[in-house]
Scaffold this motif. Structure first.
Motif, PDB file in Angstrom:
ATOM      1  N   LEU A  46      41.647 -86.756 -81.313  1.00  0.00           N
ATOM      2  CA  LEU A  46      40.862 -87.159 -82.521  1.00  0.00           C
ATOM      3  C   LEU A  46      39.432 -86.788 -82.609  1.00  0.00           C
ATOM      4  O   LEU A  46      38.964 -86.389 -83.513  1.00  0.00           O
ATOM      5  CB  LEU A  46      41.102 -88.775 -82.816  1.00  0.00           C
ATOM      6  CG  LEU A  46      42.471 -89.470 -82.927  1.00  0.00           C
ATOM      7  CD1 LEU A  46      42.420 -90.800 -82.954  1.00  0.00           C
ATOM      8  CD2 LEU A  46      43.287 -88.686 -84.358  1.00  0.00           C
ATOM      9  N   GLU A  47      39.054 -86.849 -81.374  1.00  0.00           N
ATOM     10  CA  GLU A  47      37.502 -86.565 -81.369  1.00  0.00           C
ATOM     11  C   GLU A  47      37.341 -84.882 -81.476  1.00  0.00           C
ATOM     12  O   GLU A  47      36.472 -84.478 -82.122  1.00  0.00           O
ATOM     13  CB  GLU A  47      37.026 -86.634 -80.020  1.00  0.00           C
ATOM     14  CG  GLU A  47      35.586 -86.301 -79.919  1.00  0.00           C
ATOM     15  CD  GLU A  47      34.978 -86.851 -78.399  1.00  0.00           C
ATOM     16  OE1 GLU A  47      34.361 -86.182 -77.689  1.00  0.00           O
ATOM     17  OE2 GLU A  47      35.208 -88.022 -77.875  1.00  0.00           O
ATOM     18  N   SER A  48      38.541 -84.076 -81.021  1.00  0.00           N
ATOM     19  CA  SER A  48      38.392 -82.663 -81.297  1.00  0.00           C
ATOM     20  C   SER A  48      38.733 -82.291 -82.721  1.00  0.00           C
ATOM     21  O   SER A  48      38.541 -80.990 -83.019  1.00  0.00           O
ATOM     22  CB  SER A  48      39.288 -82.074 -80.100  1.00  0.00           C
ATOM     23  OG  SER A  48      38.991 -82.203 -78.829  1.00  0.00           O
ATOM     24  N   HIS A  49      39.551 -83.142 -83.339  1.00  0.00           N
ATOM     25  CA  HIS A  49      40.184 -82.748 -84.405  1.00  0.00           C
ATOM     26  C   HIS A  49      39.862 -84.034 -85.657  1.00  0.00           C
ATOM     27  O   HIS A  49      40.910 -84.819 -85.619  1.00  0.00           O
ATOM     28  CB  HIS A  49      41.505 -82.305 -84.509  1.00  0.00           C
ATOM     29  CG  HIS A  49      41.707 -81.242 -83.449  1.00  0.00           C
ATOM     30  ND1 HIS A  49      41.821 -79.892 -83.808  1.00  0.00           N
ATOM     31  CD2 HIS A  49      42.358 -81.467 -82.452  1.00  0.00           C
ATOM     32  CE1 HIS A  49      41.911 -79.179 -82.885  1.00  0.00           C
ATOM     33  NE2 HIS A  49      42.263 -79.940 -81.922  1.00  0.00           N
ATOM     34  N   PRO A  50      38.769 -84.117 -85.982  1.00  0.00           N
ATOM     35  CA  PRO A  50      38.645 -85.270 -86.839  1.00  0.00           C
ATOM     36  C   PRO A  50      39.439 -85.529 -88.126  1.00  0.00           C
ATOM     37  O   PRO A  50      39.433 -86.633 -88.844  1.00  0.00           O
ATOM     38  CB  PRO A  50      36.987 -85.099 -87.233  1.00  0.00           C
ATOM     39  CG  PRO A  50      36.412 -83.966 -86.539  1.00  0.00           C
ATOM     40  CD  PRO A  50      37.557 -83.170 -85.961  1.00  0.00           C
ATOM     41  N   ARG A  51      39.948 -84.431 -88.702  1.00  0.00           N
ATOM     42  CA  ARG A  51      40.769 -84.843 -89.851  1.00  0.00           C
ATOM     43  C   ARG A  51      42.171 -85.404 -89.556  1.00  0.00           C
ATOM     44  O   ARG A  51      42.726 -85.881 -90.300  1.00  0.00           O
ATOM     45  CB  ARG A  51      41.103 -83.159 -90.285  1.00  0.00           C
ATOM     46  CG  ARG A  51      39.705 -82.804 -90.801  1.00  0.00           C
ATOM     47  CD  ARG A  51      40.093 -81.417 -91.555  1.00  0.00           C
ATOM     48  NE  ARG A  51      40.772 -81.957 -92.904  1.00  0.00           N
ATOM     49  CZ  ARG A  51      41.441 -80.901 -93.830  1.00  0.00           C
ATOM     50  NH1 ARG A  51      41.427 -79.636 -93.362  1.00  0.00           N
ATOM     51  NH2 ARG A  51      42.092 -81.453 -94.816  1.00  0.00           N
ATOM     52  N   LEU A  52      42.496 -85.551 -88.017  1.00  0.00           N
ATOM     53  CA  LEU A  52      43.764 -86.156 -87.727  1.00  0.00           C
ATOM     54  C   LEU A  52      43.420 -87.758 -87.909  1.00  0.00           C
ATOM     55  O   LEU A  52      42.278 -88.175 -87.599  1.00  0.00           O
ATOM     56  CB  LEU A  52      44.010 -85.706 -86.395  1.00  0.00           C
ATOM     57  CG  LEU A  52      44.718 -84.410 -86.447  1.00  0.00           C
ATOM     58  CD1 LEU A  52      44.903 -84.289 -84.684  1.00  0.00           C
ATOM     59  CD2 LEU A  52      45.876 -84.414 -87.119  1.00  0.00           C
ATOM     60  N   THR A  53      44.465 -88.367 -87.901  1.00  0.00           N
ATOM     61  CA  THR A  53      44.335 -89.881 -87.481  1.00  0.00           C
ATOM     62  C   THR A  53      45.363 -90.400 -86.364  1.00  0.00           C
ATOM     63  O   THR A  53      46.344 -89.462 -86.044  1.00  0.00           O
ATOM     64  CB  THR A  53      44.642 -90.673 -88.828  1.00  0.00           C
ATOM     65  OG1 THR A  53      46.128 -90.223 -89.056  1.00  0.00           O
ATOM     66  CG2 THR A  53      43.883 -90.224 -90.092  1.00  0.00           C
ATOM     67  N   HIS A  54      45.488 -91.372 -86.046  1.00  0.00           N
ATOM     68  CA  HIS A  54      46.428 -91.915 -85.137  1.00  0.00           C
ATOM     69  C   HIS A  54      47.732 -92.051 -85.845  1.00  0.00           C
ATOM     70  O   HIS A  54      48.810 -91.566 -84.991  1.00  0.00           O
ATOM     71  CB  HIS A  54      45.979 -93.328 -84.603  1.00  0.00           C
ATOM     72  CG  HIS A  54      45.061 -93.590 -83.647  1.00  0.00           C
ATOM     73  ND1 HIS A  54      45.339 -93.361 -82.296  1.00  0.00           N
ATOM     74  CD2 HIS A  54      43.615 -93.888 -83.736  1.00  0.00           C
ATOM     75  CE1 HIS A  54      44.321 -93.525 -81.524  1.00  0.00           C
ATOM     76  NE2 HIS A  54      43.183 -93.979 -82.477  1.00  0.00           N
ATOM     77  N   ASP A  55      47.821 -92.124 -86.958  1.00  0.00           N
ATOM     78  CA  ASP A  55      49.260 -91.928 -87.620  1.00  0.00           C
ATOM     79  C   ASP A  55      49.675 -90.968 -87.830  1.00  0.00           C
ATOM     80  O   ASP A  55      51.090 -90.674 -87.556  1.00  0.00           O
ATOM     81  CB  ASP A  55      49.025 -92.739 -89.141  1.00  0.00           C
ATOM     82  CG  ASP A  55      48.770 -94.173 -89.059  1.00  0.00           C
ATOM     83  OD1 ASP A  55      49.164 -94.953 -88.200  1.00  0.00           O
ATOM     84  OD2 ASP A  55      48.494 -94.733 -90.171  1.00  0.00           O
ATOM     85  N   ALA A  56      48.727 -89.757 -87.777  1.00  0.00           N
ATOM     86  CA  ALA A  56      49.301 -88.443 -87.970  1.00  0.00           C
ATOM     87  C   ALA A  56      49.785 -88.111 -86.456  1.00  0.00           C
ATOM     88  O   ALA A  56      50.778 -87.381 -86.254  1.00  0.00           O
ATOM     89  CB  ALA A  56      48.034 -87.451 -88.247  1.00  0.00           C
TER      90      ALA A  56
END
Length: 81
Positions: A46-56
């Motif tokens: 998530l830190e590397s890819h801020p557009r992601l979420t835990h749900d993703a």
């Protein structure tokens, strides 16, 4: 679960050569799985890819489970000694 996956995972031949991606991104399910397999934590991803979420990330894992449930045999060859 299939309906939930459709809201998260999409495949379009015009995006990443049709590989399944997280909707609205170019982040592939494959990339997420590779990072988890390499030992990265969801928080690091998530830190590397801020557009992601835990749900993703959970959707990527659920998608992999669904794909592997298909009636296909995946031979695993032994490494040559």
């Amino acid at each position: 679960m299939q309906q939930d996956l459709k809201q998260w995972i999409v495949s379009d031949p015009k995006i990443m050569m049709g590989k399944p991606v997280i909707r609205g991104t170019r982040i592939t399910v494959e990339l997420i799985l590779e990072k988890l397999a390499a030992g990265e934590t969801p928080e690091q991803i998530l830190e590397s890819h801020p557009r992601l979420t835990h749900d993703a990330i959970q959707a990527a894992l659920a998608f992999a489970v669904e794909v592997l449930r298909a009636d296909v045999v995946y031979p695993i060859s032994e490494a040559a000694s």
